[in-house]
Design a protein around this motif. Structure first.
Motif, mmCIF file in Angstrom:
data_model
loop_
_atom_site.group_PDB
_atom_site.id
_atom_site.type_symbol
_atom_site.label_atom_id
_atom_site.label_comp_id
_atom_site.label_asym_id
_atom_site.label_seq_id
_atom_site.Cartn_x
_atom_site.Cartn_y
_atom_site.Cartn_z
ATOM 1 N N ALA A 1 88.259 27.295 57.432
ATOM 2 C CA ALA A 1 88.864 26.126 56.522
ATOM 3 C C ALA A 1 90.192 26.406 55.946
ATOM 4 N N ILE A 2 91.050 25.318 55.756
ATOM 5 C CA ILE A 2 92.321 25.243 55.174
ATOM 6 C C ILE A 2 92.079 25.603 53.656
ATOM 7 N N VAL A 3 92.904 26.671 52.923
ATOM 8 C CA VAL A 3 92.825 26.730 51.722
ATOM 9 C C VAL A 3 94.050 26.577 50.953
ATOM 10 N N SER A 4 93.970 25.433 50.019
ATOM 11 C CA SER A 4 95.332 25.368 49.389
ATOM 12 C C SER A 4 95.397 24.928 48.050
ATOM 13 N N GLU A 5 96.283 25.152 47.038
ATOM 14 C CA GLU A 5 96.088 24.729 45.689
ATOM 15 C C GLU A 5 96.262 23.190 45.501
ATOM 16 N N GLN A 6 96.633 22.469 46.710
ATOM 17 C CA GLN A 6 96.703 21.019 46.559
ATOM 18 C C GLN A 6 95.209 20.472 46.653
ATOM 19 N N ALA A 7 94.966 19.766 45.598
ATOM 20 C CA ALA A 7 93.698 19.154 45.578
ATOM 21 C C ALA A 7 93.442 17.930 46.667
ATOM 22 N N GLY A 8 92.326 18.106 47.323
ATOM 23 C CA GLY A 8 92.423 16.828 48.545
ATOM 24 C C GLY A 8 92.817 17.194 49.762
ATOM 25 N N THR A 9 92.678 18.743 49.935
ATOM 26 C CA THR A 9 93.022 19.135 51.301
ATOM 27 C C THR A 9 91.762 19.153 52.322
ATOM 28 N N THR A 10 90.690 19.305 51.865
ATOM 29 C CA THR A 10 89.654 19.370 52.777
ATOM 30 C C THR A 10 89.191 17.947 52.899
ATOM 31 N N ARG A 11 89.089 17.404 54.132
ATOM 32 C CA ARG A 11 88.461 16.302 54.293
ATOM 33 C C ARG A 11 87.299 16.017 55.335
ATOM 34 N N ASP A 12 87.366 16.280 56.333
ATOM 35 C CA ASP A 12 86.273 16.298 57.224
ATOM 36 C C ASP A 12 85.298 17.550 56.599
ATOM 37 N N PRO A 13 83.981 17.309 56.876
ATOM 38 C CA PRO A 13 83.233 18.329 56.501
ATOM 39 C C PRO A 13 83.286 19.221 57.587
ATOM 40 N N LEU A 14 83.182 20.789 57.264
ATOM 41 C CA LEU A 14 83.306 21.689 58.279
ATOM 42 C C LEU A 14 82.254 22.446 58.256
ATOM 43 N N ARG A 15 81.562 22.518 59.492
ATOM 44 C CA ARG A 15 80.202 23.458 59.600
ATOM 45 C C ARG A 15 80.388 24.687 60.304
ATOM 46 N N ARG B 1 81.831 11.240 53.451
ATOM 47 C CA ARG B 1 81.248 12.161 54.698
ATOM 48 C C ARG B 1 80.410 13.244 53.648
ATOM 49 N N ALA B 2 81.070 13.795 52.628
ATOM 50 C CA ALA B 2 80.609 14.954 51.739
ATOM 51 C C ALA B 2 79.195 14.662 51.258
ATOM 52 N N TRP B 3 79.001 13.347 50.564
ATOM 53 C CA TRP B 3 77.700 12.751 50.331
ATOM 54 C C TRP B 3 76.837 12.838 51.376
ATOM 55 N N GLN B 4 77.096 12.316 52.749
ATOM 56 C CA GLN B 4 76.401 12.431 53.713
ATOM 57 C C GLN B 4 76.036 13.729 53.998
ATOM 58 N N ALA B 5 76.775 14.600 53.877
ATOM 59 C CA ALA B 5 76.352 15.946 54.444
ATOM 60 C C ALA B 5 75.339 16.685 53.237
ATOM 61 N N LEU B 6 75.474 16.121 52.117
ATOM 62 C CA LEU B 6 74.499 16.463 51.267
ATOM 63 C C LEU B 6 73.233 15.854 51.415
ATOM 64 N N GLU B 7 72.979 14.666 51.850
ATOM 65 C CA GLU B 7 71.900 14.264 52.287
ATOM 66 C C GLU B 7 71.105 14.928 53.308
ATOM 67 N N LYS B 8 71.723 15.435 54.195
ATOM 68 C CA LYS B 8 71.094 16.233 55.510
ATOM 69 C C LYS B 8 71.007 17.812 54.855
ATOM 70 N N ALA B 9 71.529 18.340 54.091
ATOM 71 C CA ALA B 9 71.273 19.718 53.589
ATOM 72 C C ALA B 9 70.173 19.763 52.867
#
Ligand code: GDP
Ligand code: MG
Length: 243
Positions: free
Chosen positions: A36-50, A82-90
């Motif tokens: 995953a891309i790591v950055s000091e910038q908030a909001g970098t990650t968008r798509d859930p990454l599995r 999509r993050a909330w969606q991923a949580l539902e499935k986890a």
């Protein structure tokens, strides 16, 4: 059997929390490469990454997600949905906070919104907070202090994940159950119940014996086929029945 199934199919774990707490850094640390891309910038990650990982023998699907916050950016908002969606499935949520800040009111609000599921509170960036990594009972279940970036406390995380997956007792004796083993156990149980029924009904010993033979056959499908003579020999050798 439940453990066996988990061992084969793995547990899905979602990494969630506010932006910039180190979720993507944690995924990378566990994966052992820069997934995953790591950055000091908030909001970098968008798509859930599995990532499908095997951690100390425990198969996991780890999902890195967009930081949960209010935002005007439409794409980021979709990522958060999509993050909330991923949580539902986890099956397990790793909720990250910055160890320097601790659990804020915003975090508490998010924690209250998490689906009903096992969760582990991770206080990340303990290197910056000047704290040593540790796994300890917190006010809301297990808590873990770690540094994803410095690689501190990752072993404790794996330990906690194993415990959560019900695999803390994993040892040499672990039985890897397969679906057909579970089926065979069900059949054996039902034949044993039949045998008892026959005996209570009116002492139909020969019918009960037949049911017992069928139960033995079912068990034989798990242990490897054994003739009744071989099985009797085995029983006498191990338990000295009748001696
Ligand atoms: P995310 O938004 O939650 O995915 O956060 P990132 O993984 O992108 O990390 C945000 C910033 O915090 C990056 O600059 C990381 O290098 C830094 N960071 C993440 N974890 C740690 C840590 O354990 N210690 C330190 N010192 N920095 C960290
Ligand atoms: Mg990220």
């Amino acid at each position: 059997a439940g453990q066996g199934r988990r061992l084969r199919e793995g547990v899905t774990v979602a990494i969630v929390g506010q932006p910039n707490v180190g979720k993507s850094t944690l995924l990378n640390a566990l994966a052992g490469y820069e997934a995953a891309i790591v950055s000091e910038q908030a909001g970098t990650t968008r798509d859930p990454l599995r990532e499908h990982l095997l951690l100390d023998g425990l198969p996991l699907t780890i999902v890195d997600t967009a930081g949960l916050r209010e935002t005007d950016d439409a794409i980021e908002r979709e990522g958060i949905r999509r993050a909330w969606q991923a949580l539902e499935k986890a099956e397990l949520a790793l909720f990250l906070v910055d160890d320097r800040e601790g659990v804020s009111d915003a975090d508490r609000a998010l924690l209250a919104r998490l689906p009903a599921m096992p969760r582990l509170l991770l206080r990340n960036k303990c290197d910056l907070a000047g704290q040593a990594p540790a796994l300890y009972p917190g006010s809301e279940g297990q808590e873990l202090r770690l540094s994803a970036k410095a690689g501190l406390g990752l072993d404790l995380l794996v330990q906690a994940l194993k415990a959560q997956a019900g695999l803390s007792e994993v040892g040499e004796g672990l039985f890897l159950a397969r679906a057909r083993h579970l089926e065979a156990l069900d059949q054996a149980a039902s034949h044993l119940a039949q045998a008892r029924q026959r005996l209570t009904e009116g002492a139909h010993a020969e019918l009960a014996a037949e049911e017992l033979r069928l139960a033995q056959q079912a068990l034989g499908r798990i242990t490897g086929e054994q003739s009744s003579d071989a099985l009797l020999g085995e029983i006498f050798r191990r338990f000295c029945i009748g001696k």
